[in-house]
Design an enzyme around this catalytic site. Structure first.
Site, PDB file in Angstrom:
ATOM      1  N   HIS A   1       3.332  -7.579   1.362  1.00  0.00           N
ATOM      2  CA  HIS A   1       3.948  -7.206   0.090  1.00  0.00           C
ATOM      3  C   HIS A   1       3.738  -8.296  -0.952  1.00  0.00           C
ATOM      4  O   HIS A   1       3.359  -8.028  -2.090  1.00  0.00           O
ATOM      5  CB  HIS A   1       5.435  -6.920   0.292  1.00  0.00           C
TER       6      HIS A   1
ATOM      7  N   HIS B   1      16.602  -3.111  -5.450  1.00  0.00           N
ATOM      8  CA  HIS B   1      16.133  -4.472  -5.146  1.00  0.00           C
ATOM      9  C   HIS B   1      17.119  -5.511  -5.691  1.00  0.00           C
ATOM     10  O   HIS B   1      17.485  -6.462  -5.005  1.00  0.00           O
ATOM     11  CB  HIS B   1      14.759  -4.721  -5.778  1.00  0.00           C
TER      12      HIS B   1
ATOM     13  N   HIS C   1      14.802   2.575  -7.731  1.00  0.00           N
ATOM     14  CA  HIS C   1      14.130   1.602  -6.863  1.00  0.00           C
ATOM     15  C   HIS C   1      14.359   0.152  -7.302  1.00  0.00           C
ATOM     16  O   HIS C   1      14.763  -0.696  -6.511  1.00  0.00           O
ATOM     17  CB  HIS C   1      12.621   1.914  -6.783  1.00  0.00           C
TER      18      HIS C   1
ATOM     19  N   HIS D   1       3.073   1.732  -1.118  1.00  0.00           N
ATOM     20  CA  HIS D   1       4.190   1.511  -0.194  1.00  0.00           C
ATOM     21  C   HIS D   1       4.172   2.512   0.949  1.00  0.00           C
ATOM     22  O   HIS D   1       4.586   2.194   2.057  1.00  0.00           O
ATOM     23  CB  HIS D   1       5.518   1.529  -0.951  1.00  0.00           C
TER      24      HIS D   1
ATOM     25  N   HIS E   1       2.750  -2.588  -8.348  1.00  0.00           N
ATOM     26  CA  HIS E   1       3.957  -2.049  -8.982  1.00  0.00           C
ATOM     27  C   HIS E   1       3.673  -1.688 -10.430  1.00  0.00           C
ATOM     28  O   HIS E   1       2.630  -2.038 -10.963  1.00  0.00           O
ATOM     29  CB  HIS E   1       5.087  -3.085  -8.949  1.00  0.00           C
TER      30      HIS E   1
ATOM     31  N   PHE F   1       9.912  -9.950  -5.688  1.00  0.00           N
ATOM     32  CA  PHE F   1       8.851  -9.292  -4.912  1.00  0.00           C
ATOM     33  C   PHE F   1       8.268 -10.174  -3.807  1.00  0.00           C
ATOM     34  O   PHE F   1       7.916  -9.690  -2.742  1.00  0.00           O
ATOM     35  CB  PHE F   1       7.728  -8.802  -5.823  1.00  0.00           C
TER      36      PHE F   1
ATOM     37  N   HIS G   1      12.408   1.665   1.145  1.00  0.00           N
ATOM     38  CA  HIS G   1      11.173   2.316   0.703  1.00  0.00           C
ATOM     39  C   HIS G   1      10.877   3.614   1.434  1.00  0.00           C
ATOM     40  O   HIS G   1      10.199   4.485   0.894  1.00  0.00           O
ATOM     41  CB  HIS G   1       9.993   1.340   0.787  1.00  0.00           C
TER      42      HIS G   1
HETATM   43 CU1  C2O Z   1       6.885  -3.308  -3.595  1.00  0.00          CU
HETATM   44 CU2  C2O Z   1      10.334  -2.050  -3.640  1.00  0.00          CU
HETATM   45  O1  C2O Z   1       8.786  -3.048  -3.911  1.00  0.00           O
END
Ligand code: C2O
Length: 591
Positions: free
Chosen positions: A170, A327, A323, A200, A191, A344, A357
């Site tokens: 990631h 995070h 989303h 993802h 992203h 990230f 995810h």
């Molecule tokens: Cu690649 Cu939820 O982030």
């Protein structure tokens, strides 16, 4: 709190139990919003003390933001410029450009002697791995998952299957460790563009297969965090047990179960005046707005990102919210960079990341089953042909393409069908509510607001250091049903610029008519919000610039604004106030 029974029926009266099955047209058209039962009233949720909210009277009104906006081309079609982003060359992987300098992190995977091209199966396998909601797992399943994670964590760091390496995957694709093939000065960033969902999906696919192979169980399926359902709107217990291999100590200590998640969370914005039930209604309304409202691939997946393009053209609805908010909600604000989920580079170190995810991935599947001809994957070959590389459960480096990920059944998995209470949770206009529930509150008409706008102009570009309102002309009013089916009316906040290292946040309201109460996610006036997940360098002040898109056709119908030439758009900064620059605001019709 424990006495609150989190059933969907208590929120949306017309809720049925169709599971994830194709909803009928009737459900989508339903105008029934989330209701709260008679022991609670709407007024209770309106607070004047919330830290992120501004006094409505402070809103500045101004005109502007209409210049210099060449229409973005619409690319959700077969035309393509044959420039898909290509899988990175691992031998050229370098230290990530976009991590805080206080953190030394390497995210490059081992280099493999050869690359295998992924070949999809000719048929859908007869037995699919079934991903289940994390809050419903039985003991046997939890034990199995724990053992698999323990083994993954126990692998040596340089084993491409190890948990360390999974987290690095990631980081590498999201924090600038790879350059685009043919464009050595431009990073790959998955992203904030149309690659978010397929990247993802692929990452989870390999993660799940590796876990399965570590326990010799090819049927093993990754559980999903069912954060779109009242029963799943808290950190699943299996991740919160400190003795479990699924635990991560780098999470917000104030967001442990049973705290209800805020799908519109902004850093530091815990609001004790919102009770669980109201929070759930807000969350269901957000789900409606982010999944039911966007009806085109561009609005749902994000904007095109082709070879040679600078990163971050613009996010799709689901990536932007909830989303990103999940995070920020999950990371530990006491850590320097809100690690793990809040940045990230470190997100993949939290096992919860993969279940967060998995639900994003599940909602991609669901979105395609909702009514509407344009709820399809992109047919643009630049999207379909984009490739990535991942290590598989046999430690082989595999090159995969987006086109092989559009049907999860061909990847060998599916999701257990679950109720979707948010299908019935369409936000309602405050106008109606305020006039019926509090007759003593004066509600100025739209015209009155437009008059106010004749006060000094707010010139764009501007720094968003206060709430601002501006009048934005619409390309066409009173559109027919066919015209609306052909093109969505899209509000575009252009050139949103901020330092990559910050988690900036602002809310966007439409025709917020100088109300005395705060707009909430269950109000139609709430078009949505933008909250960024940091990815940049802490000291370099490097900035990123992106567009933020909101589908507003349905919202304007609900606000009874069909006949209006203009709408009033209000931007309210919520975090890192004064650190976001906005180039302009525009409304376009986009097909
Ligand atoms: Cu690649 Cu939820 O982030």
């Amino acid at each position: 709190m424990a006495s609150l029974v989190l059933t969907s029926t208590s929120f949306c009266p017309s809720f049925r139990t169709p599971g994830d099955a194709k909803p009928t047209k009737g459900i989508r058209k339903s105008n029934i919003a989330c209701k709260i039962t008679s022991d609670q009233t709407d007024q209770q949720s309106s607070s004047t003390s919330s830290p992120r909210k501004y006094d409505r009277r402070d809103v500045l009104l101004g005109l502007g933001g209409l210049y210099g906006m060449a229409g973005l081309s619409t690319v959700n079609g077969p035309l393509a410029s044959a420039a898909p982003i290509q899988a990175p060359d691992l031998s050229k992987c370098h230290l990530p450009d976009d991590v805080p300098p206080t953190v030394h992190v390497e995210c490059c995977p081992p280099v493999a002697p050869k690359i295998i091209d992924y070949t999809p199966p000719a048929h859908i396998p007869s037995k699919l791995r079934v991903r289940l909601p994390a809050h419903t797992l039985d003991k046997e399943y939890i034990d199995k998952y724990n053992i698999a994670m323990e083994r993954m964590r126990a692998l040596p760091d340089d084993d491409p299957r190890s948990f360390t390496q999974q987290a690095m995957v990631h980081c590498a694709y999201c924090n600038g460790a790879y350059d685009q093939i043919g464009f050595p000065d431009i990073n790959i960033q998955v992203h904030n563009c149309w690659l978010f969902l397929p990247f993802h999906r692929w990452q989870l696919y390999f993660y799940e297969r590796i876990l399965g192979s570590l326990i010799n169980d090819p049927t093993f399926a990754l559980p999903f965090w069912n954060w779109d359902h009242p029963e799943g709107m808290r950190m699943p217990d299996i991740f919160a047990d400190p003795t479990s291999s699924l635990y991560d100590e780098n999470r917000n200590p104030n967001h442990q179960p049973p705290v209800v998640v805020d799908l519109d969370y902004t850093k530091g914005a815990d609001d004790p005046t919102i009770d669980d039930k109201q929070q759930i209604i807000h969350n269901l309304s957000i789900m409606y707005r982010q999944v039911v409202t966007p009806k085109t691939a561009e609005l749902f997946f994000g904007l095109p990102y082709r070879a040679g393009d600078q990163p971050n053209p613009g996010m799709g609805a689901l990536e932007r919210m909830p989303h990103n908010n999940l995070h920020i909600w999950g990371g530990n604000p006491n850590n320097p960079n809100n690690e793990d989920l809040g940045h990230f580079y470190s997100s993949g170190r939290d096992p919860l990341f993969y279940s967060l995810h998995a639900n994003v991935d599940r909602i991609w599947n669901i979105w395609k089953t909702l009514p509407g001809d344009k709820r399809t994957d992109f047919s643009d070959s630049d999207w379909l042909e984009t490739s990535f590389v991942f290590y598989d459960e046999k430690k082989q480096l595999v090159r995969v393409k987006v086109k092989d990920a559009v049907d999860t059944r061909l990847l060998g998995y599916t999701y257990e069908k679950r109720p979707l209470p948010w299908l019935n949770c369409k936000p309602e206009s405050r106008k109606a509510k305020v006039t019926t529930t509090a007759s003593n509150i004066l509600v100025p008409s739209a015209r009155a607001v437009e008059k106010k706008v004749t006060t000094p102009l707010t010139a764009f570009p501007l720094m968003l250091d206060n709430p601002i309102s501006t009048v934005v002309p619409r390309p066409k009013k009173r559109r027919s049903k066919k015209e609306k089916d052909d093109a969505e009316e899209v509000l575009i906040i252009k050139g949103v610029e901020f330092e990559e290292t910050l988690s900036v946040s602002f809310a966007v309201y439409v025709n917020d008519e100088d109300q005395t109460e705060t707009i909430r996610p269950d109000n139609s006036e709430f078009a949505g919000s933008f909250t960024s997940v940091p990815s940049g360098k802490k000291d370099s002040h490097e900035k990123t610039k992106t567009d933020v898109l909101f589908a507003i056709t349905e919202l304007l119908e609900d606000l009874d604004a069909e006949d209006d030439d203009t709408v009033v758009v209000t931007l309210v900064p919520r975090n890192e106030v004064g650190k976001v620059k906005i180039d302009g605001i525009k409304i376009e019709l986009r097909s």
